[in-house]
Design a protein around this motif. Sequence first.
Motif, PDB file in Angstrom:
ATOM      1  N   ARG A   1      55.353  -5.381  13.394  1.00 31.42           N
ATOM      2  CA  ARG A   1      55.668  -4.423  12.329  1.00 31.42           C
ATOM      3  C   ARG A   1      57.090  -3.891  12.435  1.00 31.42           C
ATOM      4  NH1 ARG A   1      51.675  -0.149   9.887  1.00 31.42           N
ATOM      5  NH2 ARG A   1      53.415  -0.301   8.432  1.00 31.42           N
TER       6      ARG A   1
ATOM      7  N   ILE B   1      56.239  -7.749   6.943  1.00 25.93           N
ATOM      8  CA  ILE B   1      55.360  -7.433   5.812  1.00 25.93           C
ATOM      9  C   ILE B   1      53.945  -7.961   6.010  1.00 25.93           C
ATOM     10  CG2 ILE B   1      54.994  -7.840   3.344  1.00 25.93           C
ATOM     11  CD1 ILE B   1      57.988  -7.672   2.954  1.00 25.93           C
TER      12      ILE B   1
ATOM     13  N   SER C   1      50.633  -5.564   6.353  1.00 28.16           N
ATOM     14  CA  SER C   1      49.500  -5.727   5.432  1.00 28.16           C
ATOM     15  C   SER C   1      48.189  -5.867   6.194  1.00 28.16           C
ATOM     16  CB  SER C   1      49.734  -6.953   4.548  1.00 28.16           C
ATOM     17  OG  SER C   1      50.926  -6.824   3.789  1.00 28.16           O
TER      18      SER C   1
ATOM     19  N   GLU D   1      47.300  -2.344   7.838  1.00 25.14           N
ATOM     20  CA  GLU D   1      46.853  -1.341   6.876  1.00 25.14           C
ATOM     21  C   GLU D   1      45.517  -1.714   6.249  1.00 25.14           C
ATOM     22  OE1 GLU D   1      48.131   1.531   6.468  1.00 25.14           O
ATOM     23  OE2 GLU D   1      49.848   1.159   7.778  1.00 25.14           O
ATOM     24  N   PHE D   2      45.283  -3.010   6.045  1.00 28.07           N
ATOM     25  CA  PHE D   2      44.031  -3.444   5.420  1.00 28.07           C
ATOM     26  C   PHE D   2      42.842  -3.174   6.332  1.00 28.07           C
ATOM     27  CE2 PHE D   2      40.807  -6.732   4.698  1.00 28.07           C
ATOM     28  CZ  PHE D   2      40.520  -6.521   3.358  1.00 28.07           C
TER      29      PHE D   2
END
Length: 301
Positions: free
Chosen positions: A92, A101, A105, A108-109
């Motif tokens: 990250r 990115i 993703s 966070e998912f």
Amino acid sequence: MTSVLYDAPGPRAKRRNAILSVVFIALLALALWWIYRTMDDKGQLEWALWKPFTQPEAWTTYLLPGLGDTLKAAALAMIIALPLGAVLGIARMSDHRWVRIPAASVVEFFRAIPVLLLMLFANEFFARSTDVSSADRPLYAVVTGLVLYNASVLAEVVRAGILALPKGQTEAAHAIGLRKSQTMTSILLPQAVTAMLPAIVSQLVVIVKDTALGGVMLGFTELLNSRGTLAANYANVIPSFIVVAVIFIVLNFILTSFASWLEGRLRRSKRSTGAVLGAEEVDDLNAAEVGGTHKTGGGVL
């Protein structure tokens, strides 16, 4: 003792703290007495309900096998989630968008989805898309859900621990010609380990406790699920809950105690940990440095 983050209480604060401590102890004693009286009135303290826990059959048939499955699932999840979380956390912070990115993703998912939902999805996936046997499927689903969720949380812990270090550490590493990967592995991560350790241990405790979700929803034969079978055979629901709760408390206490010992050992090592020292600790270090500069072999230069 006064430090950067703590001021020693004055006379009024000491009196107030003493009064609050007495009030808290009194309320705690009343709560314990009420629980004892309630359980006694309901017959939950009868020896017949607690006697099975003094016999080896209850442990060897139900509790110990369930505890073994709990430790197995938790250990597998820890072994996979810790390095995966470190990789995601470092990714990250990458300078390359094609790395940063996708990692963000993923984190966070899976961090936004409840761990129980991940277990249920994993169970359906293994049932419909793989040849994993029905006996092993609950273990696979529990470990998968725990890994996906906790690796995402640990990734944020790692990222926060590294970003909390002074920027001068990175600048100094670059000044002596270290690449970013060398700076991360040789300079930043070793210093951030101690700062991250309490949060990491808290997440490991969560992993141990969340194995119980698999027992409730997926039939995974962990400790809490085995307790249900034991209670059905001995008709001691409340005592069985209490015994299992004590086992979880002891298990997590051992884990946190080991982490505290490890943290203290790391702080005592020569390698800097990035920890904030208080004024007294700084004075002690300065005094020791001055003493070591002016003394050799027991004599003063």
